[in-house]
Scaffold this active site. Structure first.
Site, PDB file in Angstrom:
ATOM      1  N   SER A  25       0.802  -1.226   0.000  1.00 47.81           N
ATOM      2  CA  SER A  25       0.000   0.000   0.000  1.00 47.81           C
ATOM      3  C   SER A  25       0.833   1.273   0.000  1.00 47.81           C
ATOM      4  CB  SER A  25      -0.952   0.036   1.196  1.00 47.81           C
ATOM      5  OG  SER A  25      -0.219   0.216   2.393  1.00 47.81           O
ATOM      6  N   TYR A  58      -3.217   0.470  -2.931  1.00 47.80           N
ATOM      7  CA  TYR A  58      -4.357   0.980  -2.173  1.00 47.80           C
ATOM      8  C   TYR A  58      -3.838   1.858  -1.039  1.00 47.80           C
ATOM      9  CZ  TYR A  58      -3.127  -2.706   1.116  1.00 47.80           C
ATOM     10  OH  TYR A  58      -2.444  -3.501   1.997  1.00 47.80           O
TER      11      TYR A  58
END
EC number: 4.1.1.11
Length: 127
Positions: A25, A58
């Site tokens: 991420s 993400y």
């Protein structure tokens, strides 16, 4: 029909750190996330202005006011601390709403502070 449109953009953010041993991420200061309506776990595209790398990951929330932009996991191999990046979020917009759609664009300075909010992409280069 739906079109994939830019929803939000963080322009010229600086990578503050990278953490290869984290699960994955990008960690972003939650205040900055709020400014452009990016939420935790949202898919984003990262563009590295220094080396041309483009990849997806993400978002996870970072401490408010920290200015953190930390690439985690495998993505850490695609950046170095101090690299200038662009973070882009997209949304599916119904055809009848495309002309009214307005992305949120935040321009950041060297300290990852928002210095300008744009409603649309400018016609000229923003440095």
């Amino acid at each position: 029909m739906f079109r994939t449109m830019m929803k939000a953009k963080l322009h010229r953010a600086r990578v503050t750190e990278s953490n290869l041993n984290y699960v994955g991420s990008i960690t972003i200061d939650e205040d900055i996330m709020d400014a452009v309506d990016i939420v935790e776990n949202e898919k984003v595209q990262i563009v590295n202005n220094n080396n041309g790398a483009r990849f997806e990951t993400y978002v996870i929330k970072g401490p408010r006011g920290s200015g953190v932009f930390c690439l985690n996991g495998a993505a850490a191999r695609l950046v170095q601390e101090g690299d200038v990046i662009i973070v882009i979020s997209y949304a599916l917009v119904a055809e009848e709403n495309v002309k009214e759609h307005q992305p949120k664009v935040a321009v950041l300075n060297e300290s990852n502070q928002i210095v300008e909010m744009l409603g649309t992409e400018p016609a000229s280069t923003v440095l």
